[in-house]
Design an enzyme around this catalytic site. Structure first.
Site: not given
Ligand SMILES: *[C@@H]1O[C@H](CO)[C@@H](O)[C@H](O)[C@H]1NC(C)=O
Ligand SMILES: *[C@@H]1O[C@H](CO)[C@@H](O)[C@H](O)[C@H]1NC(C)=O
Ligand SMILES: *[C@@H]1O[C@H](CO)[C@@H](O)[C@H](O)[C@H]1NC(C)=O
Ligand SMILES: *[C@@H]1O[C@H](CO)[C@@H](O)[C@H](O)[C@H]1NC(C)=O
Ligand SMILES: *[C@@H]1O[C@H](CO)[C@@H](O)[C@H](O)[C@H]1NC(C)=O
Length: 424
Positions: A156, A400, A403
């Site tokens: 990702s 998070d 990311h």
């Protein structure tokens, strides 16, 4: 030195725990990546050329001396290390596009749309110590990509870089001359009037694994076939520029489960292997594919080093118990190195890509990203599960710190890619 060492140890244990949680939610976030592969499972996925990992020999050879790199238009400053530098606050030239102008950013990365109150993170520009980065010219890059296929392969984080590149380029393409489609693991952005595609292929371990075809599974049960890549790689034939990464999914402990033979065989031979050894075998398998399928005279290969995370404020002298949540400025200590980035893997990366038969350009984004504790999506992203009152009362619990917001840090990774591609 002593307290620091024990701190490091604690940190890395907590990092594994965090990784467990993180990878679990990645599986949910990117569940769509897996569903189509499931549908394909009736295809014959036999690996005719699988070799025992022990037989993967070192690939290093003498490099051709005056190899002119494809796509290069000019020699950059040879002595300049683009990855050593500092972040400069620059409201005039950063960001290079607005979040709402780029329809391709997935809702997990659109921080402003999800209420991020501060904007400083958008305005930092990477300044190498010894030279300037060439300025990113989208039209120029599209011209160079005419008739070509460029592909990002990995996890990702690699997908974030992919989307960033599409955002940097798409403004120079008329509305009716571009499209983006996803089929299973493969996403394709097409610039029709350039007959060019920029693609992303989901393969978090590069090689075959049971993480390719399960929608939800426990990290403890993760199994990798380090010698086996063709199930994925048959989608990569004919690409002109490859940008690949792999790191985060390996970080589940000190050992990995390795499978010999196919996943669907009745008796499975699974052994444990030290993560670094398994990682090395997988990357070597990748390189062997690259050697057999890419031509150094017309294609280019890039590897992005590990993307760091910011899970523990103590590591940068912040409050105990904090993480990237609420951070609005980069770390200033030039020697800062985060606990999420294993040095053992970094030195492996250095060894694996030095003097390979097909030149691989390493985008060494680890250190420069390590400074950017402010650049993560934190809580400002689409949440897939309803948050509990306890979570809402304690935002850092669901922040998070892996990311990155777009626009943001990953645009710099692409500026570096641009520099290395055209001005090596
Ligand atoms: C960008 O590249 C295009 C195509 O090569 C060129 O015509 C144009 O002058 C460049 N723009 C800038 C600002 O350098
Ligand atoms: C478009 O690019 C592909 C390679 O990606 C090439 O095979 C094809 O001939 C090109 N088509 C045209 C019309 O240029
Ligand atoms: C998606 O990919 C599969 C397998 O690669 C292929 O059979 C199918 O036709 C593709 N679907 C679309 C809509 O392109
Ligand atoms: C499993 O694989 C290992 C490593 O290749 C090998 O030494 C061992 O004999 C295998 N075990 C079985 C039961 O096939
Ligand atoms: C990447 O950069 C870091 C920090 O500057 C350095 O320690 C490391 O050796 C570099 N790794 C590679 C593979 O170039």
């Amino acid at each position: 030195m002593k307290p620091q060492a024990s701190n490091q140890k604690k940190s890395s244990i907590s990092f594994y725990i965090i990784s467990f949680c993180f990878v679990f939610f990645v599986v949910i976030l990117y569940g769509e990546d897996f569903s189509c592969i499931l549908k394909q499972s009736t295809l014959n996925l036999q690996e005719p050329e699988e070799e025992k990992p022990e037989q993967l020999l070192p690939l290093h050879v003498e490099q051709e001396k005056d190899l002119v790199l494809p796509f290069a238009v000019e020699r950059g400053e040879k002595e300049c290390n683009l990855f050593s530098g500092s972040w400069v606050y620059d409201e005039e030239t950063r960001p290079q596009y607005q979040e709402e102008e780029c329809p391709y950013i997935q809702p997990q990365l659109t921080c402003q749309a999800h209420g991020r109150p501060d904007k400083g993170y958008l305005h930092w520009r990477w300044q190498p110590h010894e030279c300037d980065l060439p300025s990113f010219n989208a039209t120029f890059m599209l011209e160079k990509l005419r008739g070509k296929r460029m592909m990002f392969i990995g996890d990702s984080l690699n997908r974030g870089q992919y989307v960033s590149l599409v955002c940097l380029l798409h403004r120079s393409i008329p509305e009716n001359a571009k499209s983006m489609t996803t089929n299973g693991s493969l996403t394709i952005f097409t610039a029709k009037n350039y007959n060019a595609t920029i693609e992303f292929y989901w393969a978090p371990f590069l090689v075959e694994s049971n993480s390719d075809d399960a929608i939800v599974h426990r990290v403890q049960d993760r199994i990798v076939r380090v010698g086996s890549i063709n199930k994925h790689a048959r989608h990569w034939k004919g690409i002109d520029i490859m940008v690949f990464n792999t790191y985060l999914w390996w970080m589940t402990g000190q050992k990995m489960k390795i499978l010999r033979g196919p996943f669907d065989s009745e008796t499975k031979n699974i052994t444990l292997m030290v993560t670094e050894d398994a990682y090395r075998l997988a990357v070597r398998r990748m390189m062997r594919w690259v050697e057999h399928n890419m031509d150094p005279k017309v294609t280019r290969v890039f590897f992005a080093s590990m993307s760091p995370c910011h899970e523990r404020s103590e590591n940068w002298g912040g409050e105990v118990g904090g993480n990237c949540y609420g951070e609005t400025k980069p770390i200033e200590d030039p020697n800062y190195w985060g606990v999420c980035s294993r040095k053992s893997i970094m030195s492996l990366v250095g060894n694996l890509f030095t003097g390979t038969k097909i030149p691989v350009t390493v985008l060494n984004i680890t250190q420069l990203s390590d400074y950017r504790k402010d650049a993560h999506t934190s809580i400002y992203k689409k949440q897939w599960n309803k948050l509990t009152p306890e979570q809402l009362a304690n935002p850092k619990s669901y922040s998070d710190c892996v990311h990155w917001c777009l626009p943001g840090l990953q645009d710099t990774w692409n500026e570096l890619l641009y520099a290395k591609l055209f001005f090596p």
